[in-house]
Structure formats: structure tokens, C-alpha cells
Write a protein that holds these residues in place. Structure first.
Motif, PDB file in Angstrom:
ATOM      1  N   CYS A  25      60.458  72.641  10.140  1.00  0.00           N
ATOM      2  CA  CYS A  25      60.067  72.541  11.549  1.00  0.00           C
ATOM      3  C   CYS A  25      58.551  72.737  11.663  1.00  0.00           C
ATOM      4  O   CYS A  25      58.027  73.755  11.203  1.00  0.00           O
ATOM      5  CB  CYS A  25      60.806  73.587  12.379  1.00  0.00           C
ATOM      6  SG  CYS A  25      60.297  73.589  14.122  1.00  0.00           S
ATOM      7  N   LEU A  76      56.731  73.063  14.535  1.00  0.00           N
ATOM      8  CA  LEU A  76      56.331  73.417  15.898  1.00  0.00           C
ATOM      9  C   LEU A  76      55.784  74.829  16.049  1.00  0.00           C
ATOM     10  O   LEU A  76      55.393  75.222  17.141  1.00  0.00           O
ATOM     11  CB  LEU A  76      57.509  73.183  16.856  1.00  0.00           C
ATOM     12  CG  LEU A  76      58.010  71.737  16.910  1.00  0.00           C
ATOM     13  CD1 LEU A  76      59.122  71.590  17.922  1.00  0.00           C
ATOM     14  CD2 LEU A  76      56.872  70.772  17.223  1.00  0.00           C
ATOM     15  N   CYS A  77      55.792  75.623  14.992  1.00  0.00           N
ATOM     16  CA  CYS A  77      55.074  76.904  14.997  1.00  0.00           C
ATOM     17  C   CYS A  77      54.763  77.290  13.556  1.00  0.00           C
ATOM     18  O   CYS A  77      55.077  76.554  12.630  1.00  0.00           O
ATOM     19  CB  CYS A  77      55.856  78.000  15.744  1.00  0.00           C
ATOM     20  SG  CYS A  77      57.031  78.957  14.757  1.00  0.00           S
ATOM     21  N   CYS A  82      60.386  77.122   9.870  1.00  0.00           N
ATOM     22  CA  CYS A  82      61.836  77.274   9.691  1.00  0.00           C
ATOM     23  C   CYS A  82      62.422  76.060   8.974  1.00  0.00           C
ATOM     24  O   CYS A  82      62.018  74.923   9.204  1.00  0.00           O
ATOM     25  CB  CYS A  82      62.521  77.446  11.046  1.00  0.00           C
ATOM     26  SG  CYS A  82      62.163  79.020  11.833  1.00  0.00           S
ATOM     27  N   ILE A 114      65.115  73.334   8.490  1.00  0.00           N
ATOM     28  CA  ILE A 114      65.980  72.659   9.456  1.00  0.00           C
ATOM     29  C   ILE A 114      66.716  71.490   8.818  1.00  0.00           C
ATOM     30  O   ILE A 114      66.366  71.040   7.715  1.00  0.00           O
ATOM     31  CB  ILE A 114      65.179  72.128  10.666  1.00  0.00           C
ATOM     32  CG1 ILE A 114      64.086  71.143  10.194  1.00  0.00           C
ATOM     33  CG2 ILE A 114      64.579  73.273  11.465  1.00  0.00           C
ATOM     34  CD1 ILE A 114      63.377  70.432  11.331  1.00  0.00           C
ATOM     35  N   ASN A 130      63.991  81.889   7.735  1.00  0.00           N
ATOM     36  CA  ASN A 130      64.604  81.908   9.067  1.00  0.00           C
ATOM     37  C   ASN A 130      66.047  82.369   9.083  1.00  0.00           C
ATOM     38  O   ASN A 130      66.703  82.302  10.125  1.00  0.00           O
ATOM     39  CB  ASN A 130      64.519  80.520   9.706  1.00  0.00           C
ATOM     40  CG  ASN A 130      65.126  79.426   8.836  1.00  0.00           C
ATOM     41  OD1 ASN A 130      64.629  79.136   7.761  1.00  0.00           O
ATOM     42  ND2 ASN A 130      66.191  78.816   9.297  1.00  0.00           N
ATOM     43  N   ILE A 189      67.404  79.047  14.174  1.00  0.00           N
ATOM     44  CA  ILE A 189      66.128  78.477  14.615  1.00  0.00           C
ATOM     45  C   ILE A 189      65.983  78.762  16.110  1.00  0.00           C
ATOM     46  O   ILE A 189      66.975  78.986  16.802  1.00  0.00           O
ATOM     47  CB  ILE A 189      66.017  76.954  14.363  1.00  0.00           C
ATOM     48  CG1 ILE A 189      67.195  76.199  14.997  1.00  0.00           C
ATOM     49  CG2 ILE A 189      65.858  76.649  12.898  1.00  0.00           C
ATOM     50  CD1 ILE A 189      67.037  74.705  14.977  1.00  0.00           C
ATOM     51  N   GLY A 237      62.157  74.819  18.340  1.00  0.00           N
ATOM     52  CA  GLY A 237      62.385  73.967  17.182  1.00  0.00           C
ATOM     53  C   GLY A 237      63.604  73.080  17.338  1.00  0.00           C
ATOM     54  O   GLY A 237      63.637  71.949  16.849  1.00  0.00           O
ATOM     55  N   ARG A 238      64.620  73.589  18.030  1.00  0.00           N
ATOM     56  CA  ARG A 238      65.871  72.834  18.195  1.00  0.00           C
ATOM     57  C   ARG A 238      65.720  71.669  19.171  1.00  0.00           C
ATOM     58  O   ARG A 238      66.210  70.563  18.914  1.00  0.00           O
ATOM     59  CB  ARG A 238      66.980  73.771  18.689  1.00  0.00           C
ATOM     60  CG  ARG A 238      68.346  73.111  18.818  1.00  0.00           C
ATOM     61  CD  ARG A 238      69.355  74.098  19.357  1.00  0.00           C
ATOM     62  NE  ARG A 238      69.558  75.206  18.433  1.00  0.00           N
ATOM     63  CZ  ARG A 238      70.444  75.203  17.440  1.00  0.00           C
ATOM     64  NH1 ARG A 238      71.210  74.144  17.241  1.00  0.00           N
ATOM     65  NH2 ARG A 238      70.568  76.258  16.660  1.00  0.00           N
ATOM     66  N   TYR A 265      62.334  68.153  19.327  1.00  0.00           N
ATOM     67  CA  TYR A 265      62.284  67.097  18.320  1.00  0.00           C
ATOM     68  C   TYR A 265      61.996  65.710  18.898  1.00  0.00           C
ATOM     69  O   TYR A 265      61.785  64.744  18.145  1.00  0.00           O
ATOM     70  CB  TYR A 265      63.615  67.034  17.560  1.00  0.00           C
ATOM     71  CG  TYR A 265      64.788  66.581  18.405  1.00  0.00           C
ATOM     72  CD1 TYR A 265      65.101  65.230  18.518  1.00  0.00           C
ATOM     73  CD2 TYR A 265      65.568  67.491  19.100  1.00  0.00           C
ATOM     74  CE1 TYR A 265      66.160  64.809  19.303  1.00  0.00           C
ATOM     75  CE2 TYR A 265      66.625  67.085  19.882  1.00  0.00           C
ATOM     76  CZ  TYR A 265      66.920  65.737  19.979  1.00  0.00           C
ATOM     77  OH  TYR A 265      67.965  65.338  20.766  1.00  0.00           O
ATOM     78  N   ARG A 267      51.087  77.942  17.222  1.00  0.00           N
ATOM     79  CA  ARG A 267      51.887  76.724  17.372  1.00  0.00           C
ATOM     80  C   ARG A 267      51.472  75.625  16.393  1.00  0.00           C
ATOM     81  O   ARG A 267      51.908  74.479  16.506  1.00  0.00           O
ATOM     82  CB  ARG A 267      51.776  76.204  18.806  1.00  0.00           C
ATOM     83  CG  ARG A 267      52.396  77.112  19.858  1.00  0.00           C
ATOM     84  CD  ARG A 267      53.914  77.250  19.646  1.00  0.00           C
ATOM     85  NE  ARG A 267      54.571  77.785  20.816  1.00  0.00           N
ATOM     86  CZ  ARG A 267      54.969  79.037  20.966  1.00  0.00           C
ATOM     87  NH1 ARG A 267      54.755  79.912  19.981  1.00  0.00           N
ATOM     88  NH2 ARG A 267      55.564  79.439  22.072  1.00  0.00           N
ATOM     89  N   SER A 285      51.453  74.185  12.483  1.00  0.00           N
ATOM     90  CA  SER A 285      52.405  74.309  11.381  1.00  0.00           C
ATOM     91  C   SER A 285      51.778  74.747  10.064  1.00  0.00           C
ATOM     92  O   SER A 285      52.493  75.183   9.155  1.00  0.00           O
ATOM     93  CB  SER A 285      53.135  72.976  11.161  1.00  0.00           C
ATOM     94  OG  SER A 285      52.203  71.937  10.899  1.00  0.00           O
TER      95      SER A 285
END
Length: 502
Positions: A223, A225-226, A230, A232, A261, A265, A269-270, A273, A370, A372
Motif C-alpha cells: 500500500c 498511501l502512507c 502495509c 495488501i 501490519n 489494513i 488503504g482499503r 485504491y 502520507r 510511501s
């Protein structure tokens, strides 16, 4: 280590494991519905009953610890009959929603009935009727009729998020899962309730009725986004899907990794997308000098145009007129190429680093950062610093922008004014954004799911990831773009030399 026997075979296992955990480690499946490795054992579903030699009654595998010399039977006649009885009890109150249930294809109750049930239904009474469309969170629907009271959701909110928005109400056959005083489940990890629900009781509004799970392919990724990184799973429609498809990616779920993680998540992140398919830049384009409109060009035309401009500036010893605005979400491999291209092959050029602005962290998985790959950028010398942006840009003839991050720090009107004097402005980005209207060249880059590489997360752990999806349109990775540009810029020999020497 201790010795135990499972189904007549002797195994060495660690002490303080439950029978279910020990069996799983040696490859023996024991069915379960309420057990989850990250939650305390509950023992409410009774699907994991096993026979232990010398013990008169069947015991729960999820909560019984192994002992040296223990002999366990997980699949004899007595155990199978017990499982059938449990399944019959669970299905007595369960609606026949399988044809319309989003969990169909990955429902444990379906799987276990096929494997351990297949009994003739003797239930003649009317099934209990409960709320079938209950909003328990902004993103979640609860169907109380489908619930088997495994309490995974309740325990998750009690043990993991510690927010306790759900509980078991009433007693006996009237028991049900619900929210307290109509309060919604609103925390950063509510989406995990869908993953841990073994049946279709909790479903996700974002995925609900969108696609059948058996059409989707699943591959691992990271992921972006931060700063946590994590692990995924990306669930997407493969190219072989025979019907018309509106998008490729349909959902994101966690890939367990105890170091990063765990099993979870966050909702960012979920549900974040959609950038993978929406508002993408699909083709290279150039602004027409007369009409001011963007016109599609080939990659070759871009490489020749910008390559020649770089070559001319270097020959005139005006390397300082070349600039780059770099973000903090590229891969380690892309930062290495950036370093070779700008800092070593064109050492007079200037680079500024601008990341995304900080968000709100939660001291669990979601970080304030935020971006990556902030640590990866730092490793290769790309560190965000406050500078006089106006002075930086006013001194340039050619500037390459990697992403739209600069607009999070400076207003678009301000940027419009100070970018007017720059002869050539290039944007390399995966998605559309406010900078497009200010650029002379716009180039489509790949999102993380469309390339391979590695990130260094907030704890300093390096994680590699592979390509999951084919690049959309004519998108290319920053490595491909800079490598091809180096060939047309007169720096190819130095570029190869620096890359080889590291």
C-alpha cells in the motif's frame, strides 16, 4: 519442543500452542469459524471439536493446549458426526442467500457444508427473521439473519481497535449482533470486519453487488498511501475476463505480515485504491504553441524534444538552468536513477523535494506521513527542505515535475504566475491534477501496482513488490522514462558508468 500424535502420525511441535495452531503448523486442517489467530479464543462455534485419547468428551482445538504425548484425532467418525450436528444447527437459522450473497465463493459456512455436511435437511420450522439491511458503519452493512454469532467482529473492536462499537444483545435463540444505541462503527479499521466475518453477515458497500469473487484474480503488493507500507492483496479482473469491464481493481484486502501490519489494513488503504483506474493520464501529450491545446505525441517525440533541450543546455554550460521537483513516493530504484541522472550526470542541475502534506496518524498502522517512501528518498539524498520556490523556478529554463505534490504546498494561482517565465515545463504523473493546465509536456507514469521495486517503510524495513497490473494506456515507470531520456541527452555514457559503479 514436545511430541504429539495427530491422526496417528507423530510430530514435534512447540509448547504452549493450541491443538488447532499445532495442527495448522504440520499441515492438518481443523475447521473453525470463531477462531482467528489475532484474537483471543472464543470457542463459540464448536466446529473445531476433536477427540483426545483418554478424554471422554470431544474438546475444542482452538483453546486446548498441546501436551507431551497427546494423541489427537481430527477426522474420525465421532468428530465428523459432531461437525455435521454443528453445521445443521448453524444452518437451521441461516437464510438461503448464497445466490445473492457477496461472500459466496469465499464463505467458510459454504465450504464446510460441502466438505463436512451434505446432510438431508430435517428443519421444518420457520427460520427466524431479523434485520437484513442494517447500516452499522458508513461503509458496512450487517445482515443479522446471516450472522452465526462467532463474535469475531465484537472481539476485534474490543481487542484490536479498543472502540467496542458492537456487542451481543439478548440471550439464547434471541441473541444477535448490533451497535450500541444506534451508534455507527466509525474507526480507521472498520473495513477489517468484512474480512474477519466468516459468512456474509457483514458486507462492504464499496464492493457489494459489484463483482463475483470467482471472477477476480488476487496478487500481493504494498500500500503506497502512507509510510507504513502495509502488505495488501489487490483483487482485479484479469485481461481474460470475457465480458465488458468498467474497471480493473475491485477491492483491496490485507495480506498478513506480522512485522508490518499484522492481519489488518486501515480504511485509507482499503478504500483509497480508486486512483489506480480513475482519472489516469493515458498518453504523452504536448501543448500546441498556437492553440494552447494539448495534443498527443509519441514517447519518441518527447525523448527527442527534451533530450535535445538538455543536450543544448549542457553544451552551453547552463546545467543550472535544468531543475527537477521530486516527490517522496517513488521507489528506491527510481531514486537511484534520479540521483544518477540529475546529481551525477548533470551535476549543475538543481533538485527540490516536496512530499505530500502530513495527515492524521493513529498510533497503530496509519502514519502521519502520507508518502510511501520518505526513508528511501533520504537514503539516496532526496530530503525535503524549505526553500524559496520563486527564486528556484525563476532561474530555470527546463523543469521536470514528478507528481502534483507541489500544489499541496503552493496555491495554483501563485504557481501559474511564477511558471510563466519557464520555457519548458514537463509533468510526469500517473493521475490528472491541477498542474496539467500549466505544463508544456504531460507524461503518463505507472502507479505502484503497475511496476516493481522496493520501499523503505517508517520503521526502516525494506520491502520489495512485483508488478500486479499491466500499465494503463501508454504509461511508463520513471526508470524507463529517465533511462530513455538519458540516451537522447548526450549523457548516456556517463549514465551507464555511474549506474555500474553505484
Amino acid at each position: 519442543m514436545i511430541k504429539i500424535k495427530i491422526n496417528g502420525k507423530e510430530y514435534k511441535v512447540k509448547e504452549n500452542l493450541t491443538i488447532l495452531e499445532a495442527a495448522r503448523q504440520v499441515g492438518v486442517e481443523i475447521p473453525h469459524l470463531c477462531y482467528h489467530p489475532a484474537l483471543e479464543p472464543e470457542g463459540s462455534c464448536r466446529m473445531c471439536l476433536v477427540e483426545i485419547k483418554g478424554v471422554p468428551k470431544l474438546q475444542l482445538a482452538c483453546s486446548t493446549l498441546v501436551k507431551d504425548g497427546m494423541e489427537v484425532e481430527t477426522d474420525n467418525e465421532k468428530v465428523r458426526e459432531a461437525r455435521k450436528a454443528v453445521l445443521e444447527f448453524l444452518l437451521a437459522g441461516h437464510p438461503l442467500d448464497c445466490p445473492i450473497c457477496d461472500k459466496a465463493g469465499e464463505c467458510k459456512l459454504q465450504d464446510y457444508y460441502y466438505k463436512y455436511g451434505l446432510f438431508e435437511d430435517k428443519f421444518e420450522e420457520e427460520k427466524p427473521r431479523r434485520n437484513k439491511l442494517m447500516r452499522i458503519a458508513p461503509n458496512l452493512i450487517l445482515d443479522q439473519e446471516r450472522c452465526i454469532l462467532c463474535t469475531r467482529c465484537v472481539r476485534f473492536l474490543r481487542e484490536i481497535t479498543k472502540t467496542e462499537e458492537l456487542g451481543v444483545f439478548n440471550r439464547g435463540k434471541e441473541s444477535l449482533i448490533s451497535v450500541y444505541e444506534q451508534e455507527l462503527v466509525e474507526n480507521n479499521y472498520s473495513g477489517n470486519l468484512v474480512d474477519i466475518c466468516p459468512v456474509g453477515a457483514i458486507t462492504d458497500i464499496d464492493f457489494r453487488f459489484k463483482m463475483r469473487t470467482w471472477f477476480l484474480e488476487k496478487k500481493k503488493s504494498i500500500c503506497p498511501l502512507c509510510g507504513r507500507g502495509c502488505n495488501i492483496n489487490i483483487h482485479f479482473l484479469p485481461d481474460t475476463f470475457p465480458f465488458k469491464r468498467e474497471r480493473r481493481v475491485y477491492r483491496i484486502t490485507p495480506e498478513p505480515n506480522p512485522k508490518i501490519n499484522g492481519y489488518w489494513i486501515c480504511n485509507l488503504g482499503r478504500y483509497g485504491y480508486h486512483y489506480i483506474d480513475n482519472d489516469r493520464i493515458l498518453v504523452p501529450s504536448k501543448r500546441n504553441e498556437n492553440s494552447e491545446k494539448l495534443e498527443e505525441i509519441s514517447w519518441r517525440e518527447f525523448y527527442e524534444d527534451i533530450g535535445n533541450k538538455i543536450k543544448v543546455l549542457i553544451r552551453r554550460k547552463k546545467g543550472e538552468k535544468i531543475g527537477a521537483v521530486v516527490n517522496l513516493s517513488l521507489t528506491n530504484e527510481e531514486y537511484e536513477i534520479l540521483k544518477v541522472f540529475f546529481k551525477q550526470c548533470v551535476p549543475q542541475s538543481e533538485i527540490i523535494v516536496l512530499g505530500k502534506e502530513k495527515g492524521k496518524g493513529d498510533n497503530f498502522l496509519l502514519t502521519e506521513d502520507r508518502n510511501s517512501n520518505t526513508r528511501g528518498a533520504k537514503k539516496f539524498g532526496f530530503i525535503e527542505k524549505k526553500i524559496d520556490i520563486k527564486k528556484f523556478l525563476n532561474n530555470k529554463e527546463l523543469v521536470i515535475f514528478f507528481g502534483h505534490e507541489i500544489t499541496e504546498h503552493y496555491g495554483i494561482q501563485f504557481l501559474s504566475e511564477i511558471l510563466k517565465n519557464i520555457k519548458t515545463k514537463v509533468l510526469i504523473a500517473s493521475n490528472k491534477g491541477p498542474l496539467i493546465n500549466l505544463m508544456d509536456y504531460i507524461l503518463p507514469s505507472c502507479v505502484v501496482a503497475e511496476k516493481e521495486g522496493s520501499f523503505i517503510n517508517c520503521e526502516g524495513i525494506t520491502q520489495k513488490f512485483n508488478r500486479v497490473l499491466e500499465p494503463l494506456g501508454k504509461s511508463k515507470s520513471e526508470i524507463e522514462i529517465l533511462t530513455s531520456l538519458a540516451q537522447k541527452s548526450g549523457i548516456w555514457r556517463n549514465f551507464l558508468l555511474y549506474r555500474r559503479t553505484g
